[in-house]
Enzyme design. Structure first.
Site, short mmCIF file in Angstrom:
data_model
loop_
_atom_site.label_atom_id
_atom_site.label_comp_id
_atom_site.label_asym_id
_atom_site.label_seq_id
_atom_site.Cartn_x
_atom_site.Cartn_y
_atom_site.Cartn_z
N GLU A 1 -10.23 -38.61 26.00
CA GLU A 1 -9.63 -37.49 25.70
C GLU A 1 -8.43 -37.73 24.94
O GLU A 1 -8.02 -36.73 24.31
CB GLU A 1 -9.65 -36.48 27.07
CG GLU A 1 -10.79 -35.99 27.54
CD GLU A 1 -11.97 -37.21 28.29
OE1 GLU A 1 -13.05 -36.86 28.40
OE2 GLU A 1 -11.25 -38.33 28.70
N HIS B 1 -15.51 -30.64 38.31
CA HIS B 1 -15.98 -29.50 37.15
C HIS B 1 -15.75 -28.25 37.49
O HIS B 1 -16.46 -27.49 36.97
CB HIS B 1 -17.57 -29.79 37.11
CG HIS B 1 -18.03 -31.17 36.70
ND1 HIS B 1 -18.27 -32.28 37.60
CD2 HIS B 1 -18.26 -31.97 35.64
CE1 HIS B 1 -18.56 -33.26 36.92
NE2 HIS B 1 -18.62 -33.04 35.73
#
Length: 362
Positions: free
Chosen positions: A97, A167
């Protein structure tokens, strides 16, 4: 890993919410024109996909990249892009990321439209340094000689009914503390498309959080043409006189349900979608609270340090003598996001309704 993530994306709950939130008022001519266009019924991920198609079609400098975007992504938002625009403009990145955002900053600094996807907002933290110390300060540190305003970072955020602590997080408040970036969260397919197009074309770097719970659940009429919705303009989507409710993203549909139930008990609720968290529309919220005398804020993120605290503090400063009750916050708990106990964690209709009644009867 990719196959597992794909099955996770397909495992979202079936469609339940098949209408847009009520539009009590349209704040801008852009919104009025957009509503007049012919629409097509689609869900939120399809609206995002359509927006990306439009950007790549209309701007040869636009690029879409991230983990697994070439096959359509976990939530299918980038489906069909690589087939139409090629691997040079739509491409996969390594699982890094920090590298994704760092590459996007460089791409945008060269005058391109860099649309970076972080697969889940929970994994945006490795890129935190790049966003906070590089993207947000690029223009300032160069004395406006250079900028990376063409950078848009997309990330699915929030509860998904079975995501657990890796998540389901809502990290928007972290980025609201950072001057130099904008933070935008849509509530519905129509809003998602128009706001995303505005974010990509905005001259500032933007973090665009997409409520993953609504990718398939939220379905409404969306204009198929190219249109933009204004940033930093909140919208009063339900007018009322007894209490003001403020929220964003997936929380808006839950709050509207609470407003409908409260109306049965004679309580008139005014519901505001903030849309842009930074810079946020203080004036619209202030005007509403001066009318109702009460304020309730709801978000999925933990209550401590959540963006609701900033809204509360600002409104108390501006409307102290008009408030008839303490500002109420119905938010997530100060714990990691649970799996089997998610129904106890998220702010639901009943929690909001109880807070409405308690605030009005204070």
């Amino acid at each position: 890993m990719a196959a597992k993530l794909r099955s996770y994306g397909r495992g979202l709950a079936p469609l339940l919410w098949r209408r847009g939130l009520s539009n009590a008022s349209s704040s801008t001519m852009i919104q009025q024109q957009q509503q007049q266009q012919s629409g097509k019924s689609m869900n939120l991920y399809s609206a995002i996909n359509q927006a990306l198609h439009i950007v790549l079609e209309t701007d040869p400098r636009a690029y879409v990249f991230g983990e697994d975007v070439s096959f359509g992504g976990v939530f299918r938002c980038t489906t069909g892009l690589v087939d139409r625009f090629g691997k040079n403009r739509v491409f996969n990145t390594p699982l890094c990321e920090q590298g994704i955002v760092g590459f996007g900053i460089g791409l945008a600094a060269m005058g391109n439209r860099a649309i970076a996807e972080i697969q889940f907002a929970d994994y945006i933290y490795p890129a935190f340094d790049q966003i906070v110390n590089e993207a947000a300060k690029f223009r300032y540190r160069s004395g406006n000689q250079f900028n990376c305003g063409g950078l848009t970072i997309r990330a699915p955020y929030g509860a998904v009914e079975h995501g657990g602590h890796y998540h389901s997080q809502s990290p928007e408040a972290f980025f609201c503390h950072v001057p130099g970036i904008k933070v935008v969260i849509p509530r519905s397919p129509r809003e998602a498309k128009g706001l995303l197009l505005s974010c990509i074309r905005d001259p500032n770097p933007v973090v665009f959080f997409e409520p993953k719970l609504l990718y398939r659940k939220a379905v409404e009429e969306v204009p198929e043409d190219d249109y933009m919705l204004p940033l930093s303009e909140a919208e009063v989507i339900r007018e009322g006189s007894d209490i003001t409710l403020v929220g964003w993203g997936a929380q808006l549909s839950i709050m509207e349900q609470a407003c409908i139930d409260a109306e049965k008990d004679g309580i008139s609720c005014e519901l505001i979608d903030l849309k842009t968290l930074i810079p946020w529309d203080k004036e619209t919220v202030e005007t509403s609270v001066r009318k109702t005398g009460r304020l309730l804020i709801s978000h999925e993120a933990p209550v401590t340090g959540g963006f609701g605290a900033e809204i509360s503090a600002s409104i108390v400063e501006r409307c102290f003598l008009r408030l008839e009750a303490p500002v109420a916050r119905v938010c997530g708990l100060d714990t990691p996001f649970p799996l089997v106990f998610e129904p106890f964690y998220v702010p639901n209709k009943n929690k909001i309704l109880d807070a409405i009644k308690s605030t009005v009867n204070y």
